[in-house]
Design an enzyme around this catalytic site. Sequence first.
Site, PDB file in Angstrom:
ATOM      1  N   SER A   1      14.530  44.662  59.538  1.00 29.79           N
ATOM      2  CA  SER A   1      15.144  45.980  59.723  1.00 29.79           C
ATOM      3  C   SER A   1      14.344  47.053  60.589  1.00 29.79           C
ATOM      4  CB  SER A   1      15.722  46.402  58.118  1.00 29.79           C
ATOM      5  OG  SER A   1      14.174  46.475  57.370  1.00 29.79           O
TER       6      SER A   1
ATOM      7  N   LYS B   1       8.728  30.108  48.550  1.00 26.29           N
ATOM      8  CA  LYS B   1       8.592  30.251  47.012  1.00 26.29           C
ATOM      9  C   LYS B   1       8.543  31.697  46.853  1.00 26.29           C
ATOM     10  CE  LYS B   1       4.080  30.254  45.135  1.00 26.29           C
ATOM     11  NZ  LYS B   1       4.216  31.329  44.451  1.00 26.29           N
TER      12      LYS B   1
ATOM     13  N   HIS C   1       3.250  26.237  49.661  1.00 22.85           N
ATOM     14  CA  HIS C   1       2.040  25.994  50.838  1.00 22.85           C
ATOM     15  C   HIS C   1       0.984  25.451  50.023  1.00 22.85           C
ATOM     16  CE1 HIS C   1       0.342  29.756  48.534  1.00 22.85           C
ATOM     17  NE2 HIS C   1      -0.896  29.279  48.988  1.00 22.85           N
TER      18      HIS C   1
ATOM     19  N   LYS D   1      -2.321  21.809  51.741  1.00 16.34           N
ATOM     20  CA  LYS D   1      -3.645  21.729  51.553  1.00 16.34           C
ATOM     21  C   LYS D   1      -3.993  20.256  51.706  1.00 16.34           C
ATOM     22  CE  LYS D   1      -4.238  26.040  49.178  1.00 16.34           C
ATOM     23  NZ  LYS D   1      -5.172  26.704  49.966  1.00 16.34           N
TER      24      LYS D   1
ATOM     25  N   GLU E   1      -9.201  32.813  40.264  1.00 15.60           N
ATOM     26  CA  GLU E   1      -9.202  34.021  41.301  1.00 15.60           C
ATOM     27  C   GLU E   1      -9.909  34.951  40.672  1.00 15.60           C
ATOM     28  OE1 GLU E   1      -5.134  33.360  43.754  1.00 15.60           O
ATOM     29  OE2 GLU E   1      -5.105  34.599  42.058  1.00 15.60           O
TER      30      GLU E   1
ATOM     31  N   ASP F   1       4.363  32.550  39.218  1.00 16.70           N
ATOM     32  CA  ASP F   1       3.790  32.549  40.386  1.00 16.70           C
ATOM     33  C   ASP F   1       2.960  31.488  40.610  1.00 16.70           C
ATOM     34  OD1 ASP F   1       3.303  33.935  42.796  1.00 16.70           O
ATOM     35  OD2 ASP F   1       1.104  34.625  41.888  1.00 16.70           O
TER      36      ASP F   1
ATOM     37  N   HIS G   1       2.712  25.670  41.769  1.00 17.73           N
ATOM     38  CA  HIS G   1       1.312  24.983  42.325  1.00 17.73           C
ATOM     39  C   HIS G   1       0.806  24.016  41.306  1.00 17.73           C
ATOM     40  CE1 HIS G   1       1.630  27.819  45.414  1.00 17.73           C
ATOM     41  NE2 HIS G   1       0.882  28.828  44.884  1.00 17.73           N
TER      42      HIS G   1
ATOM     43  N   LYS H   1      -6.091  36.000  37.224  1.00 21.61           N
ATOM     44  CA  LYS H   1      -6.706  36.885  38.089  1.00 21.61           C
ATOM     45  C   LYS H   1      -7.974  37.783  37.721  1.00 21.61           C
ATOM     46  CE  LYS H   1      -2.678  37.386  41.271  1.00 21.61           C
ATOM     47  NZ  LYS H   1      -3.543  36.686  42.362  1.00 21.61           N
TER      48      LYS H   1
END
Length: 494
Positions: free
Chosen positions: A72, A165, A195, A199, A233, A252, A257, A343
Amino acid sequence: MKEAPMRLDARDEQGLERTLVVPRRSGGALHASDALVLFGITGDLAKKKIFPALYALAKQGRLNVPVIGVASSPLSDAELRRRAAASIRAAGKVERRVLEGLLSRLSYVSGNYNDPATFQRLKAALAGAEHPAYYLAIPPALFPPVIKALGAQQLQKGARVIVEKPFGRDLRSARALNRVATAVFPEDAIFRIDHFLGKEAIMNILYFRFANAFLEPIWNREHVASVQVSLCESFGVEDRGAFYETAGALRDVVQNHLFQIVALLAMEPPQYRGFEAVHTATASLFRAMRPLTQSDIVRGQYAGYRREKGVARDSDVETYCAVRLFIDSWRWAGVPWYLRSGKGLAGSAAEVFVQLKPPPQRLFEDSGPASAANYLRFHLSPRAVIALAARVKQAGKEFIGERRELCMADEQPGEEQPYERLIGDAMAGNGALFIREDAVEAAWSVVEPVLDRHPATVVYRRGTWGPKEADELVGPGGWHNPLAGQSAVTAKVR
């Protein structure tokens, strides 16, 4: 029936190289794309991942088609090319000739995704391309209107669509999105990206399982005590607080995953040499997963999350999620699978830890406890390592041993990055590393019972391995923290 080549090669009994093939349904997904359209080209994903991947493909001579960006923002072609060049240069060294060649094929269509005029301009920009690939690097709420608009303008004919995703946020929305997508595109022209599947270390799980005969006899409930899958993480949500408020760690990371890793580890051997067989085995594995209950999940939130930008002051969204999973199949009945992701933890790493059962008879005093038993470890990141722990006798008269790791490091310089591999595969019509509709819905069915009805989050300090309640979920022995044992390498094989 036509057949499309897969990525993996095999050798027959005479040593002649043969390409594994997978039969595909009709729908036009066998041809190579002659244009790439990137919806959301001004977004963060394009900046950080997609532009560098396109440059890598161009450098290999695998991207020689027009690339049309749609967003946009009121940009000119020149302004978009400057943005792309900056993104590519920030990712590493560039060759001027390759970069200029890619930029020369890059153009821009500005407009609102809900405005039919935007898609009319896109149709003109495609200039007769017969097999375009549409990459939806946009917020999930925009997937349905964009897909419908492509169909309304007859832009789906001979094309394929690549969808980032999350594919839905629960079972109901996943089914609704699948209905929208399959009403416009045939199933084999829909490429759902995770993704993680691109890997190298993840792909190696599948290869390692089925290319080595020694694993199959012990890969079952008789010899495996438990399996842990960790994706940890050390950083927080950073500037993605608003997004994380709509997702959380279960949606998520765990549902996609980590479930994909479990599928590669736990699926039955595919019935024939082809990735359609792998997709079928994956979907069957998801259907065998027992739906989660509230007693199977621990949700945590790192201290300070509620002060992050875009986060509600009373947020109950989890930045950490641990689940106990059971697979109701003949092979895995009774074996617990423990999955966790979070996280703000003590380190950043991804690892699979397969705890094997101790020998049935305790011949030596120190060989009986489960804590001393063998294990197999797939360290997925930051380094790719496969390690097998075995007990060996210490020097001396006494039969006393210690556990050591036989370790294979498998870092390969110059290996393809996930987005480079997945974009290239999608444009070539190779669906091997993408997710099928029935697998998406089966995975959502497993987590559906705890998406909205779950225990409240418990606070944990940043720099730790998460809330102590997650240790209680696993029981005696606790979690194998993925950074532990990295110095236990006693033999390295290449």
